[in-house]
Design an enzyme around this catalytic site. Structure first.
Site, PDB file in Angstrom:
ATOM      1  N   CYS A 159      -4.625  -7.371  -4.370  1.00 43.89           N
ATOM      2  CA  CYS A 159      -5.123  -6.133  -4.968  1.00 43.89           C
ATOM      3  C   CYS A 159      -5.756  -6.501  -6.309  1.00 43.89           C
ATOM      4  O   CYS A 159      -5.050  -6.923  -7.233  1.00 43.89           O
ATOM      5  CB  CYS A 159      -3.978  -5.138  -5.168  1.00 43.89           C
ATOM      6  SG  CYS A 159      -4.546  -3.653  -6.024  1.00 43.89           S
ATOM      7  N   ASN A 213       0.835  -1.200   0.000  1.00 41.98           N
ATOM      8  CA  ASN A 213       0.000   0.000   0.000  1.00 41.98           C
ATOM      9  C   ASN A 213       0.877   1.260   0.000  1.00 41.98           C
ATOM     10  O   ASN A 213       2.077   1.194   0.278  1.00 41.98           O
ATOM     11  CB  ASN A 213      -0.892   0.005   1.244  1.00 41.98           C
ATOM     12  CG  ASN A 213      -2.038  -0.976   1.129  1.00 41.98           C
ATOM     13  OD1 ASN A 213      -2.731  -1.019   0.114  1.00 41.98           O
ATOM     14  ND2 ASN A 213      -2.242  -1.769   2.176  1.00 41.98           N
ATOM     15  N   ASN A 266     -10.422  -2.684   4.647  1.00 44.20           N
ATOM     16  CA  ASN A 266     -10.876  -1.728   3.642  1.00 44.20           C
ATOM     17  C   ASN A 266     -12.371  -1.547   3.875  1.00 44.20           C
ATOM     18  O   ASN A 266     -13.073  -2.508   4.215  1.00 44.20           O
ATOM     19  CB  ASN A 266     -10.625  -2.296   2.246  1.00 44.20           C
ATOM     20  CG  ASN A 266      -9.150  -2.635   2.024  1.00 44.20           C
ATOM     21  OD1 ASN A 266      -8.333  -1.747   1.823  1.00 44.20           O
ATOM     22  ND2 ASN A 266      -8.804  -3.916   2.067  1.00 44.20           N
ATOM     23  N   THR A 288     -10.902  -5.614  -5.326  1.00 44.61           N
ATOM     24  CA  THR A 288     -11.399  -6.575  -4.332  1.00 44.61           C
ATOM     25  C   THR A 288     -12.592  -5.971  -3.598  1.00 44.61           C
ATOM     26  O   THR A 288     -13.528  -6.689  -3.224  1.00 44.61           O
ATOM     27  CB  THR A 288     -10.287  -6.965  -3.342  1.00 44.61           C
ATOM     28  OG1 THR A 288      -9.624  -5.776  -2.874  1.00 44.61           O
ATOM     29  CG2 THR A 288      -9.270  -7.901  -3.976  1.00 44.61           C
ATOM     30  N   ARG A 306      -7.501   0.459   3.326  1.00 46.49           N
ATOM     31  CA  ARG A 306      -6.491   0.232   4.363  1.00 46.49           C
ATOM     32  C   ARG A 306      -5.115   0.612   3.798  1.00 46.49           C
ATOM     33  O   ARG A 306      -4.785   0.250   2.668  1.00 46.49           O
ATOM     34  CB  ARG A 306      -6.520  -1.260   4.722  1.00 46.49           C
ATOM     35  CG  ARG A 306      -5.507  -1.697   5.723  1.00 46.49           C
ATOM     36  CD  ARG A 306      -5.625  -3.189   6.024  1.00 46.49           C
ATOM     37  NE  ARG A 306      -5.257  -4.051   4.899  1.00 46.49           N
ATOM     38  CZ  ARG A 306      -5.000  -5.349   4.981  1.00 46.49           C
ATOM     39  NH1 ARG A 306      -5.110  -5.962   6.157  1.00 46.49           N
ATOM     40  NH2 ARG A 306      -4.682  -6.057   3.917  1.00 46.49           N
ATOM     41  N   CYS A 348     -11.438   0.161  -6.128  1.00 50.92           N
ATOM     42  CA  CYS A 348     -10.806  -0.966  -5.433  1.00 50.92           C
ATOM     43  C   CYS A 348     -11.445  -2.235  -6.002  1.00 50.92           C
ATOM     44  O   CYS A 348     -12.655  -2.436  -5.859  1.00 50.92           O
ATOM     45  CB  CYS A 348     -11.029  -0.856  -3.933  1.00 50.92           C
ATOM     46  SG  CYS A 348     -10.349  -2.252  -3.003  1.00 50.92           S
TER      47      CYS A 348
HETATM   48  N1  LIG Z   1      -5.587  -1.451   0.393  1.00 44.14           N
HETATM   49  C1  LIG Z   1      -5.796  -2.843   0.153  1.00 44.14           C
HETATM   50  C2  LIG Z   1      -4.951  -3.393  -0.951  1.00 44.14           C
HETATM   51  C3  LIG Z   1      -5.283  -2.844  -2.316  1.00 44.14           C
HETATM   52  C4  LIG Z   1      -6.658  -3.240  -2.844  1.00 44.14           C
HETATM   53  C5  LIG Z   1      -6.828  -2.774  -4.264  1.00 44.14           C
HETATM   54  N2  LIG Z   1      -6.979  -1.381  -4.436  1.00 44.14           N
HETATM   55  C6  LIG Z   1      -7.812  -3.561  -5.088  1.00 44.14           C
HETATM   56  O1  LIG Z   1      -8.059  -3.151  -6.226  1.00 44.14           O
HETATM   57  O2  LIG Z   1      -8.268  -4.634  -4.672  1.00 44.14           O
HETATM   58  C7  LIG Z   1      -5.516  -3.643   1.431  1.00 44.14           C
HETATM   59  O3  LIG Z   1      -4.727  -3.202   2.276  1.00 44.14           O
HETATM   60  O4  LIG Z   1      -6.077  -4.735   1.560  1.00 44.14           O
END
Ligand SMILES: N[C@@H](CCC[C@H](N)C(=O)O)C(=O)O
Length: 296
Positions: free
Chosen positions: A87, A78, A201, A230, A220, A228
């Protein structure tokens, strides 16, 4: 350490990343170095930093074990330098980079991640990636109450939420009609109760119609981002769960500030994310300049 690092800047629905190729596995991408690269004023700038490294050169045994299935490991950090397991948008940008560089040439291939092997395929102009299996954080409570967490936003009464693990942790808020999605203040992290041990998140979701939601996200280790992947999967899963229609093979459109993602819910807790990936710039980082702190 090398004094100069080549990088590629990319994004998926404006969730932006700095990719750092480390083809011989020699780079020690520490948390401070990743945070300095991701810094939007003193560095290159990005929501995350992705080291592109041969799976067999990963430091984690659990990642190295994926080497027979996936040649390249997406080593994700991150913007604050913290590690993440997964990610979703990053997987597509990572896949675009591997193909552009000739590191993968097939239309379908696998990549190694901290959340296990993920299968990628070319999908029109973009990519589709299998991100399952997902799971609910507290299935018994969720089945009984429909929710298993509370999220505090602004000065409002806490909102019911659902914990969904898509390799990384998510808490999805069902925003009531009375609150405008655009009006929610995401300049600071929403408080989540019970407090997730490894952070979370937070996705705030407004249903727009059958199979269609709008979403904002506080990531997060970053803050509010424009997308995002996920999180979009978690939003579709939670909304389907609340509608009582999980595992139906349904397709969801998830509108985020940076564009639109498509999520397909598959049998056996499978979920596939599809969307664009753009590689927009290439350059060289001067490590000495990057890590030099300005004198007061
Ligand atoms: N901030 C997330 C990781 C990144 C997620 C991403 N932006 C996505 O597209 O899934 C974490 O700390 O889990």
């Amino acid at each position: 350490m090398a004094e100069r690092l080549t990088f590629t800047k990319g994004h998926g629905t404006e969730n932006d990343f700095v990719l750092v190729p480390d083809l011989d596995g020699a780079l020690d991408l520490t948390a401070p170095l990743a945070a300095a690269i991701a810094d939007r004023r003193a560095g290159v700038g990005g929501d995350g930093v992705i080291r592109v490294v041969p799976t067999e050169a990963a430091s984690d045994q659990a990642v190295r074990d994926q080497a027979p299935h996936a040649r390249w490991f997406m080593d994700y950090r991150n913007a604050d330098g913290s590690l993440s397991e997964m990610c979703g948008n990053g997987t597509r940008v990572f896949a675009a980079f591997l193909r552009r560089e000739g590191l993968e040439s097939a239309d379908e291939f696998a990549i190694a991640t901290r959340a296990g092997v993920k299968h990628v395929r070319v999908d029109g102009d973009g990519f589709a990636v299998g991100l399952g299996p997902w799971r609910l954080g507290d299935p018994a409570t969720a089945q009984r109450d429909g929710f298993d967490a509370l999220v505090h936003l602004d000065d409002l009464e806490p909102f019911s939420a659902l914990t969904v693990d898509v390799g990384n942790p998510h808490t999805v808020v069902a925003l009531p009609e009375a609150v405008a999605l655009d009006a929610v203040d995401l300049t600071t992290a929403p408080a989540v109760r019970p407090e997730p041990v490894h952070g979370t998140n937070v996705e705030i979701v407004r249903p727009l119609g059958p199979g269609h939601v709008s979403m904002r996200v506080f990531e997060r280790g970053v803050g509010e981002t424009r997308s995002c992947g996920t999180g979009a999967c978690a939003a579709a899963i939670a909304t389907s769960f609340w509608a009582g229609s999980l595992d139906t093979g349904s397709t969801w459109l998830v509108d985020v500030p940076g564009g639109r993602l498509t999520v397909r819910l598959l049998p056996d807790h499978g979920v596939e994310l599809a969307g664009p990936a753009a590689l927009v710039a290439d350059g060289v980082i001067d490590i000495a300049q990057l890590t030099r702190r300005a004198q007061p």
